[in-house]
Design an enzyme around this catalytic site. Structure first.
Site, PDB file in Angstrom:
ATOM      1  N   SER A 205      54.033  33.511  34.045  1.00  0.00           N
ATOM      2  CA  SER A 205      53.088  34.115  33.105  1.00  0.00           C
ATOM      3  C   SER A 205      53.552  33.938  31.666  1.00  0.00           C
ATOM      4  CB  SER A 205      52.886  35.588  33.478  1.00  0.00           C
ATOM      5  OG  SER A 205      51.846  36.158  32.732  1.00  0.00           O
ATOM      6  N   ASP A 306      41.935  33.549  37.666  1.00  0.00           N
ATOM      7  CA  ASP A 306      42.969  34.349  37.024  1.00  0.00           C
ATOM      8  C   ASP A 306      42.384  35.049  35.800  1.00  0.00           C
ATOM      9  OD1 ASP A 306      45.152  35.367  35.646  1.00  0.00           O
ATOM     10  OD2 ASP A 306      46.392  33.602  35.934  1.00  0.00           O
ATOM     11  N   HIS A 335      46.003  36.724  39.200  1.00  0.00           N
ATOM     12  CA  HIS A 335      47.211  36.554  38.401  1.00  0.00           C
ATOM     13  C   HIS A 335      48.404  37.072  39.197  1.00  0.00           C
ATOM     14  CE1 HIS A 335      49.317  35.880  34.617  1.00  0.00           C
ATOM     15  NE2 HIS A 335      49.966  37.020  34.828  1.00  0.00           N
TER      16      HIS A 335
END
Length: 382
Positions: A205, A306, A335
């Site tokens: 991320s 996502d 995600h």
């Protein structure tokens, strides 16, 4: 006048007998939609040689991904992935490093008997993991990746973001998506300690492909409620905890009034790292601008749904023409979710892919070395 006839009672139907047929119909419709539209093979966009390597040594890249039927939507995958998946026990040995700017970095080395089988501990492959926003070595998703790497017999170490592991912040600067100085310091330190050991880096991320597009996606009403506000609150807590060091650089009270990640980046991140505006910071932090300069094999996993990384910002076409970048795009997964199976398995699709990829890299290094470029091999997950 004759006597009035008594009213005829009207039978009242109870809704309870109707519930089972309605539930059965709804379940049938949902399953029908699921089997017709949801399971898909991931899209693998990569140059021909890297693509061939992954197809041969990482079977997951070509397998149909079956998201958990009752929570295949991206936001559900994101939320339930954080709640349902296990937190395996991992013991760490912490090491403090001093950064060139005077800051303090904390490396957490995993201590696991499964990774001690290597005949030459100095040559045991090392997996360096970098957490997401406000994350640390204690984040559940990192614990699972460390556990997987240890089970495979590899050494794991986590680079914690400044101030996120409970240590004192020694400078006004924490971390951001565009700055790689702390990563470079950690890699140099690990290579000095284990010069004979191959090193693979795994980032999770933190910024996505386009931070501006990510911020806009998280500002949508439902995403803002579910994710943006919570993450911004975590960032505010970080600033509040280290206000003594940070007030030298920014107006702490103004930062603590931020209610979105974009507001936080405008009031703190851009200023702390020397950018003239939040927009300039987001442009500098966009990895899509630098893909053509990548010279080591990199595998990136992203889900099309996502909520942190909108599909239109994912550089699929660019990856098709790059020799060292592979982009694996699933239709679902959210995600860091990637839940699969009727009952989510102990691990996720992301973890299976991670385990296959690190083993492929370390066990077939000669094939990768035929690709142009040298250095550490990386994996990214959004």
């Amino acid at each position: 006048m004759g006597a009035e006839e008594p009213p005829v009672p009207v039978p009242v139907l109870s809704p309870l007998p109707l519930l089972p047929p309605l539930l059965a119909a709804a379940t049938t419709a949902l399953l029908g939609y699921y089997w017709a539209r949801v399971p898909r093979r991931p899209l693998l966009a990569a140059g021909p040689r890297l693509r061939a390597f992954l197809e041969q040594h990482c079977p997951a890249v070509g397998e149909t991904f079956y998201p958990t039927p009752w929570c295949f939507e991206g936001r559900l995958q994101t939320v339930l992935g954080a709640l349902l998946l296990a937190r395996p026990p991992v013991s760490y040995r912490s090491e403090a490093l001093r950064a060139p700017d005077g800051g303090q970095l904390i490396l957490d080395w995993a201590e696991d008997a499964d990774s001690n089988w290597h005949p030459d501990p100095h040559a045991c492959p090392t997996v360096l993991l970098i957490p997401g926003l406000t994350g640390s070595s204690q984040a559940a998703y990192l614990l699972r990746l460390v556990h997987r790497a240890s089970r495979a017999g590899y050494r794991s170490v986590v680079l914690n973001h400044r101030g996120c592991r409970g240590e004192e912040l020694l400078t006004p600067r924490t971390f951001c998506a565009s700055n790689t100085e702390d990563l470079e310091t950690a890699i140099a330190h690990i290579n000095r300690r284990y010069p004979q050991a191959p090193l693979l880096a795994v980032g999770v991320s933190l910024g996505g492909w386009d931070p501006d597009a990510s911020a806009a996606s998280l500002e949508q009403p439902l995403n803002n409620l579910l994710f943006n506000q919570r993450l911004t609150a975590s960032l505010r807590c970080l600033i509040s905890r280290h206000r003594a060091a940070i007030r030298e650089k920014v107006d702490v009270e103004h930062v603590l009034q931020a209610r979105t990640i974009r507001e936080f980046d405008k009031r703190y991140t851009a200023q702390a790292f020397g950018y003239r505006s939040c927009r300039e910071y987001y442009q500098a932090a966009s990895p899509a601008r630098w893909l053509h300069r990548v010279r080591v094999p990199v595998l990136c996993l992203n889900a099309s749904d996502d909520p942190f990384s909108p599909l239109h910002a994912i550089p699929v076409e660019a990856a098709r023409h790059l020799p060292h970048v592979a982009l694996l795009l699933t239709a679902h997964g959210g995600h860091l979710g990637f839940l699969e199976g009727l009952c989510p398995r102990p691990g996720s699709y992301m973890e299976r892919l991670f385990a296959q990829f690190i083993s492929a890299v370390f066990e077939h290094r000669e094939e990768l070395q035929q690709l142009e470029g040298d250095g550490a091999v990386g994996q990214g997950a959004a």
